[in-house]
Design a protein around this motif. Structure first.
Motif, PDB file in Angstrom:
ATOM      1  N   LEU A  87      65.403  59.439  60.170  1.00  0.00           N
ATOM      2  CA  LEU A  87      66.377  60.379  59.828  1.00  0.00           C
ATOM      3  C   LEU A  87      66.883  61.052  60.898  1.00  0.00           C
ATOM      4  O   LEU A  87      66.054  61.988  61.601  1.00  0.00           O
ATOM      5  CB  LEU A  87      65.429  61.541  58.896  1.00  0.00           C
ATOM      6  CG  LEU A  87      66.510  62.506  58.184  1.00  0.00           C
ATOM      7  CD1 LEU A  87      67.771  61.986  57.618  1.00  0.00           C
ATOM      8  CD2 LEU A  87      65.719  63.433  57.311  1.00  0.00           C
ATOM      9  N   TYR A  88      67.957  60.867  61.318  1.00  0.00           N
ATOM     10  CA  TYR A  88      68.809  61.168  62.504  1.00  0.00           C
ATOM     11  C   TYR A  88      69.514  62.493  62.349  1.00  0.00           C
ATOM     12  O   TYR A  88      70.518  62.252  61.784  1.00  0.00           O
ATOM     13  CB  TYR A  88      69.394  60.082  63.414  1.00  0.00           C
ATOM     14  CG  TYR A  88      69.870  60.178  64.477  1.00  0.00           C
ATOM     15  CD1 TYR A  88      69.899  61.167  65.296  1.00  0.00           C
ATOM     16  CD2 TYR A  88      70.400  59.002  64.978  1.00  0.00           C
ATOM     17  CE1 TYR A  88      70.554  61.402  66.519  1.00  0.00           C
ATOM     18  CE2 TYR A  88      70.925  58.999  66.287  1.00  0.00           C
ATOM     19  CZ  TYR A  88      70.887  60.061  67.220  1.00  0.00           C
ATOM     20  OH  TYR A  88      71.343  60.383  68.326  1.00  0.00           O
ATOM     21  N   LEU A  89      69.414  63.396  62.690  1.00  0.00           N
ATOM     22  CA  LEU A  89      70.432  64.682  62.461  1.00  0.00           C
ATOM     23  C   LEU A  89      71.078  64.887  63.651  1.00  0.00           C
ATOM     24  O   LEU A  89      70.894  64.845  64.889  1.00  0.00           O
ATOM     25  CB  LEU A  89      69.614  66.011  62.439  1.00  0.00           C
ATOM     26  CG  LEU A  89      70.319  67.352  62.280  1.00  0.00           C
ATOM     27  CD1 LEU A  89      71.230  67.407  60.996  1.00  0.00           C
ATOM     28  CD2 LEU A  89      69.706  68.671  62.518  1.00  0.00           C
TER      29      LEU A  89
ATOM     30  N   ALA B 285      65.249  71.702  59.483  1.00  0.00           N
ATOM     31  CA  ALA B 285      65.666  70.370  59.134  1.00  0.00           C
ATOM     32  C   ALA B 285      64.516  69.376  59.700  1.00  0.00           C
ATOM     33  O   ALA B 285      63.966  68.524  59.118  1.00  0.00           O
ATOM     34  CB  ALA B 285      66.841  69.773  59.729  1.00  0.00           C
ATOM     35  N   VAL B 286      63.898  69.766  60.969  1.00  0.00           N
ATOM     36  CA  VAL B 286      62.868  68.880  61.517  1.00  0.00           C
ATOM     37  C   VAL B 286      61.400  69.181  60.747  1.00  0.00           C
ATOM     38  O   VAL B 286      60.692  68.448  60.348  1.00  0.00           O
ATOM     39  CB  VAL B 286      62.472  69.515  63.014  1.00  0.00           C
ATOM     40  CG1 VAL B 286      61.207  68.960  63.680  1.00  0.00           C
ATOM     41  CG2 VAL B 286      63.693  68.917  63.785  1.00  0.00           C
TER      42      VAL B 286
ATOM     43  N   VAL C 238      63.285  65.535  59.753  1.00  0.00           N
ATOM     44  CA  VAL C 238      64.117  64.950  60.702  1.00  0.00           C
ATOM     45  C   VAL C 238      63.130  64.052  61.948  1.00  0.00           C
ATOM     46  O   VAL C 238      62.395  64.894  62.216  1.00  0.00           O
ATOM     47  CB  VAL C 238      64.957  66.079  61.129  1.00  0.00           C
ATOM     48  CG1 VAL C 238      65.867  65.554  62.543  1.00  0.00           C
ATOM     49  CG2 VAL C 238      66.108  65.995  60.076  1.00  0.00           C
TER      50      VAL C 238
ATOM     51  N   VAL D  93      67.217  64.217  67.009  1.00  0.00           N
ATOM     52  CA  VAL D  93      68.423  65.291  66.902  1.00  0.00           C
ATOM     53  C   VAL D  93      69.248  64.941  67.970  1.00  0.00           C
ATOM     54  O   VAL D  93      68.672  64.670  69.126  1.00  0.00           O
ATOM     55  CB  VAL D  93      67.756  66.852  66.629  1.00  0.00           C
ATOM     56  CG1 VAL D  93      68.947  67.690  66.997  1.00  0.00           C
ATOM     57  CG2 VAL D  93      66.904  67.120  65.810  1.00  0.00           C
TER      58      VAL D  93
ATOM     59  N   ILE E  21      72.511  67.642  55.666  1.00  0.00           N
ATOM     60  CA  ILE E  21      71.637  68.540  56.167  1.00  0.00           C
ATOM     61  C   ILE E  21      72.232  69.839  56.463  1.00  0.00           C
ATOM     62  O   ILE E  21      71.673  70.921  55.976  1.00  0.00           O
ATOM     63  CB  ILE E  21      70.623  68.030  57.219  1.00  0.00           C
ATOM     64  CG1 ILE E  21      69.697  66.861  56.565  1.00  0.00           C
ATOM     65  CG2 ILE E  21      69.590  68.977  57.801  1.00  0.00           C
ATOM     66  CD1 ILE E  21      68.963  66.305  57.335  1.00  0.00           C
TER      67      ILE E  21
ATOM     68  N   ALA F 110      66.528  67.571  54.072  1.00  0.00           N
ATOM     69  CA  ALA F 110      66.000  66.739  55.049  1.00  0.00           C
ATOM     70  C   ALA F 110      64.685  66.176  54.327  1.00  0.00           C
ATOM     71  O   ALA F 110      64.478  64.629  54.492  1.00  0.00           O
ATOM     72  CB  ALA F 110      65.303  67.181  56.073  1.00  0.00           C
TER      73      ALA F 110
ATOM     74  N   LYS G 141      64.502  61.939  53.621  1.00  0.00           N
ATOM     75  CA  LYS G 141      63.292  61.098  54.391  1.00  0.00           C
ATOM     76  C   LYS G 141      62.613  60.365  53.304  1.00  0.00           C
ATOM     77  O   LYS G 141      62.256  59.151  53.559  1.00  0.00           O
ATOM     78  CB  LYS G 141      62.454  62.274  55.292  1.00  0.00           C
ATOM     79  CG  LYS G 141      61.026  61.720  55.920  1.00  0.00           C
ATOM     80  CD  LYS G 141      61.789  61.169  57.245  1.00  0.00           C
ATOM     81  CE  LYS G 141      60.492  60.597  58.041  1.00  0.00           C
ATOM     82  NZ  LYS G 141      59.901  61.791  58.523  1.00  0.00           N
TER      83      LYS G 141
END
Length: 219
Positions: A9-11, A30-31, A35, A38, A190, A200, A204
C-alpha cells in the motif's frame, strides 16, 4: 533501507487532496492504518520548501519504519536523505539517478506504455509503476489506461515488482492484485477519505487478502 520495500500500500501525497486538513496528520493517520511506503509529490513548492517538507516527513516516517520516496527530484532526495526516488519517463534517466543516489536506495520508474516495460528489463529497479491502470482525474498527462488486460501483459513481460496507480479504490484494488500487481498506489482514496487511517486499513486488508487468495484457493 531495504531496496526491495514492501509495496502493498503505497501512498502518493497530494496536499490539495487532503481537503484543508493538516498534511502531516493525514500521512501519519494513513501510515497508522497500514500504508507501507510514502511518495512525496510536490510540483509547485520551491526547492528549499520541498527539502524542508521532505526532511520533516522523513523524520515522521522513520518512527514507523516506512520509506520516504521523492517524486522526480533526485536533488531533494539527496538533500533530505530520503530512502529513494520515483522517476517518470521524462525525468532523469535511471542510470544517472542510480549513480547519483548510490547503492541501497529505492528507485521506482513509471511505465506508461509497453515499450517502457520492455526497456526497464535492462535495469535493476526496485519496482515498476504501471500507470495509469484506470482513468483518474489526479493525473491527466499520461498515456491511455493499461486496464487489467494490460496489467496482465506487463506481469508476463516484467521481472520487476509491479505497483499500479490510477483510479484505485476498494472496489477494484483486489482485482489489480489478482491480475499481477505486487501492490497498489493511491492518492485521493486515502488523502481525501473522511478517515485516512480507516481508508488505509480497508485497502491494506483487501490487498493482503488478494495476495493470499490464490494460495488458499489451491490448498
Amino acid at each position: 533501507m531495504n531496496i526491495n520495500p514492501n509495496l502493498e500500500l503505497y501512498l502518493v501525497t497530494d496536499e490539495a487532496a487532503c481537503l484543508g486538513r493538516d498534511f502531516f496528520w493525514v500521512v501519519e493517520e494513513a501510515v497508522k492504518g497500514g500504508v507501507t511506503m510514502v511518495q512525496l509529490r510536490e510540483k509547485s513548492l520551491s526547492t528549499r520548501t520541498f527539502i524542508d517538507r521532505a526532511r520533516r516527513l522523513k523524520s515522521l516516517l522513520e518512527t514507523y519504519n516506512v520509506p520516504l520516496i521523492i517524486n522526480d527530484r533526485v536533488d531533494v532526495a539527496l538533500a533530505a536523505d530520503a530512502d529513494g526516488v520515483h522517476i517518470g519517463q521524462s525525468d532523469m534517466p535511471f542510470q544517472m539517478a542510480h549513480r547519483l543516489l548510490g547503492e541501497g536506495k529505492i528507485i521506482g520508474l513509471s511505465a506508461e506504455k509497453q515499450s517502457d516495460v520492455l526497456e526497464a528489463e535492462h535495469w535493476n529497479l526496485s519496482y515498476l509503476a504501471v500507470s495509469p491502470l484506470f482513468n483518474t482525474p489526479t493525473k491527466t498527462d499520461t498515456e491511455k489506461p493499461w486496464e487489467l488486460d494490460g496489467l496482465q501483459w506487463a506481469r508476463q513481460q516484467s521481472r520487476h515488482p509491479l505497483v499500479v496507480i490510477g483510479g484505485l479504490h476498494p472496489g477494484n484494488a483486489g482485482e489489480a492484485v489478482l491480475n499481477g500487481a505486487t501492490g497498489i498506489a493511491v492518492v485521493s482514496a486515502i488523502c481525501s477519505a473522511p478517515s485516512p487511517r480507516e481508508a488505509a486499513r480497508e485497502l491494506k486488508t483487501i490487498v493482503q487478502e488478494s495476495i493470499l487468495w490464490p494460495a488458499t484457493k489451491n490448498s
